[in-house]
Design a protein around this motif. Structure first.
Motif, PDB file in Angstrom:
ATOM      1  N   VAL B  68      23.728  13.676 -28.366  1.00 39.96           N
ATOM      2  CA  VAL B  68      23.756  12.205 -28.334  1.00 39.96           C
ATOM      3  C   VAL B  68      24.368  11.669 -29.612  1.00 39.96           C
ATOM      4  N   LEU B 104      24.979   3.975 -30.061  1.00 40.74           N
ATOM      5  CA  LEU B 104      23.901   4.802 -29.524  1.00 40.74           C
ATOM      6  C   LEU B 104      23.659   4.484 -28.059  1.00 40.74           C
ATOM      7  N   LEU B 108      24.001   7.097 -25.069  1.00 41.38           N
ATOM      8  CA  LEU B 108      22.798   7.431 -24.305  1.00 41.38           C
ATOM      9  C   LEU B 108      22.995   7.155 -22.818  1.00 41.38           C
ATOM     10  N   GLU B 110      25.445   7.862 -21.080  1.00 43.15           N
ATOM     11  CA  GLU B 110      26.001   9.061 -20.438  1.00 43.15           C
ATOM     12  C   GLU B 110      24.927  10.076 -20.117  1.00 43.15           C
ATOM     13  N   TYR B 111      23.860  10.030 -20.877  1.00 41.81           N
ATOM     14  CA  TYR B 111      22.782  10.987 -20.630  1.00 41.81           C
ATOM     15  C   TYR B 111      21.692  10.415 -19.731  1.00 41.81           C
ATOM     16  N   VAL B 113      20.112   7.547 -20.038  1.00 40.60           N
ATOM     17  CA  VAL B 113      19.120   6.667 -20.653  1.00 40.60           C
ATOM     18  C   VAL B 113      19.760   5.306 -20.840  1.00 40.60           C
TER      19      VAL B 113
END
Lengths: 342, 136
Positions: B68, B104, B108, B110-111, B113
């Motif tokens: 991240v 951030l 995030l 992309e993950y 979140v």
């Protein structure tokens, strides 16, 4: 890493307040969250960042805490699903695959693969191989600290007889009588302070008295123990407690000369206090010791209401005692007043 | 990876691969302390006396954070590079790599979140700049 100075501190505090309701931001978790923050900051530094916003760092540390939490939760569910209590490596890897499925990983489509050969594990091995070791900056103690529970043990375990027949011996033992005896002495001290005895001299005197009195009580207790060894340690302790605390004295039976006894028990204590005061000024410890024994004797005897032989003696002692009690009370008040004046 | 789960040899290979993998984890010291991981694993209900399992979670978490963060770093660099040239000279001073909420939240996403950057919650624009250089 540089955290950007003081200005962010306020915002930092504000944001903490805002996220108080979160499960992971409860007050007991502050330590763990602080550690997570340091760890995240270190990882960010190793990646190449030079600085950070507090809100970003807080968000990221919150996310990694949730990451760990969700790994643990789902690994536990996987283990329970398989009929196990303890999660093992396969449960964790399963969860890691689920978490990685958003991005996708190599070999995800192969249903018949071994977990070890999945892309997730290979990624981790790769990561371990190429990333440098960055030790955490601080030594982290084991937390949360769990206090070891110290059991007091029951009467039966300690081999003591419960003080009353109505108390079964599987109940925990009473605390040491000194503990509640000390409390009563404190209470008396504060009472005497309330009475107007506020000068330092006087309070010092009372402190001295009480320490002396405790000593005397111990002496008296030991002396009595020799005489009544058949009572056992507990009875002696109870009596010792009763000596210092009139409220713990054994209750009188109905119709048993309460007119005669009850007015005496309390004054004995007061007189003892006053007598002690006088004797302390003389620094005569041996004399004090004797006087305490004498003054407590009627009270002790009064408590042992079952003994018939004590009755005559008790009367005698009470007759001896009574004028002294009156006299001492009066002087006591005077001496207290004089102490405050001086 | 050509393995055959049916054959005994393949199974044996997998076993050794697994134990090798776990042993390799023990050699690596993750930045995220074991105590932290242990605490949150215990909080989530996992009972694991196995240190290697805790290490695995710690390493996986660190890998996640590192990914991240490096994504955010790329966002940060890209943003700084996109500044128009004449402005860039002015901002040369504060061309530090700062982990901001903006980058951030992008990385995030992309993950999986979704971090909504609070618009009203403004970090100071001078965040991350040395106090000394700020005075100039």
């Amino acid at each position: 890493m540089n955290d950007g100075g003081l200005e962010n501190r306020k915002e930092h505090g504000k944001s903490q307040k805002q996220s108080k309701s979160s499960k992971f931001n409860s007050k007991s978790d502050d330590f763990a969250l602080a550690i997570a923050k340091v760890a995240v900051a270190q990882v960010c530094e190793s990646v190449g960042f030079q600085s950070f916003q507090h809100s970003a760092l807080q968000t990221l540390s919150d996310i990694i805490v949730r990451y760990i939490y969700s790994i643990g939760k789902t690994a536990n569910i996987n283990a329970n699903l398989a009929g196990r209590v303890e999660a093992n490596v396969f449960d964790v890897l399963q969860r890691l695959e689920e978490l990685g499925s958003g991005l996708g990983f190599a070999g995800a489509s192969d249903a018949d693969r071994c977990v070890v050969n999945s892309g997730i594990v290979r990624d981790i091995v790769h990561f371990v191989g190429e990333a440098d070791d960055f030790q955490f900056a601080y030594d982290v103690p084991q937390f949360p600290v769990v206090k070891e529970w110290k059991e007091t043990g029951s009467f039966w375990e300690k081999g003591e007889e419960p003080p009353g027949k109505h108390i079964p011996n599987w109940l925990p033992v009473f605390p040491d009588p000194e503990t509640y005896a000390a409390r009563t002495s404190e209470g008396n001290e504060t009472m005497s302070v309330l009475n107007g005895e506020k000068s330092e001299l006087a309070s010092f005197e009372t402190k001295l008295e009480w320490s002396l009195l405790n000593l005397q009580q111990r002496f008296a207790c030991n002396g009595n123990e020799g005489g009544s060894s058949h009572d056992g340690g507990d009875a002696v302790r109870a009596r010792e407690a009763a000596e210092s605390n009139p409220y713990l004295a054994a209750p009188l039976h109905f119709g048993e000369k309460e007119v005669e006894v009850s007015p005496v028990v309390l004054p004995v204590k007061l007189s003892n206090e006053v007598a002690l005061k006088n004797i302390v000024s003389e620094n005569c410890i041996v004399g004090n010791h004797v006087s305490v024994l004498e003054t407590f004797a009627p009270a002790i005897e009064a408590m042992k209401s079952g003994f018939c032989d004590s009755e005559n003696r008790q009367k005698k002692v009470l007759h001896n005692q009574r004028p002294m009690v009156h006299f001492k009370i009066e002087t006591g008040k005077k001496s207290l007043g004089s102490a405050t004046n001086v | 990876m050509n393995h055959n789960p049916q054959s005994g040899d393949g199974k044996h290979d997998d076993d050794t691969a697994l134990s090798d993998f776990l042993a390799s984890l023990m050699e690596y010291t993750p930045t995220i302390p074991d105590e932290l991981v242990e605490h949150y694993l215990a909080k989530s209900g996992v009972q694991c006396p196995d240190v290697r399992l805790i290490r695995l979670v710690a390493v996986a978490t660190q890998k996640f954070v590192a990914e991240v963060a490096s994504d955010a770093l790329q966002h940060c660099k890209a943003r700084q590079a996109s500044v128009i040239k004449d402005k860039r000279d002015k901002q040369q001073k504060d061309k530090r790599l700062i982990l901001t909420m903006e980058d951030l939240s992008k990385s995030l996403r992309e993950y999986g979140v979704n971090v909504k950057h609070q618009e009203y919650f403004a970090d100071s624009p001078s965040t991350g700049i040395d106090p000394a250089s700020r005075d100039e």
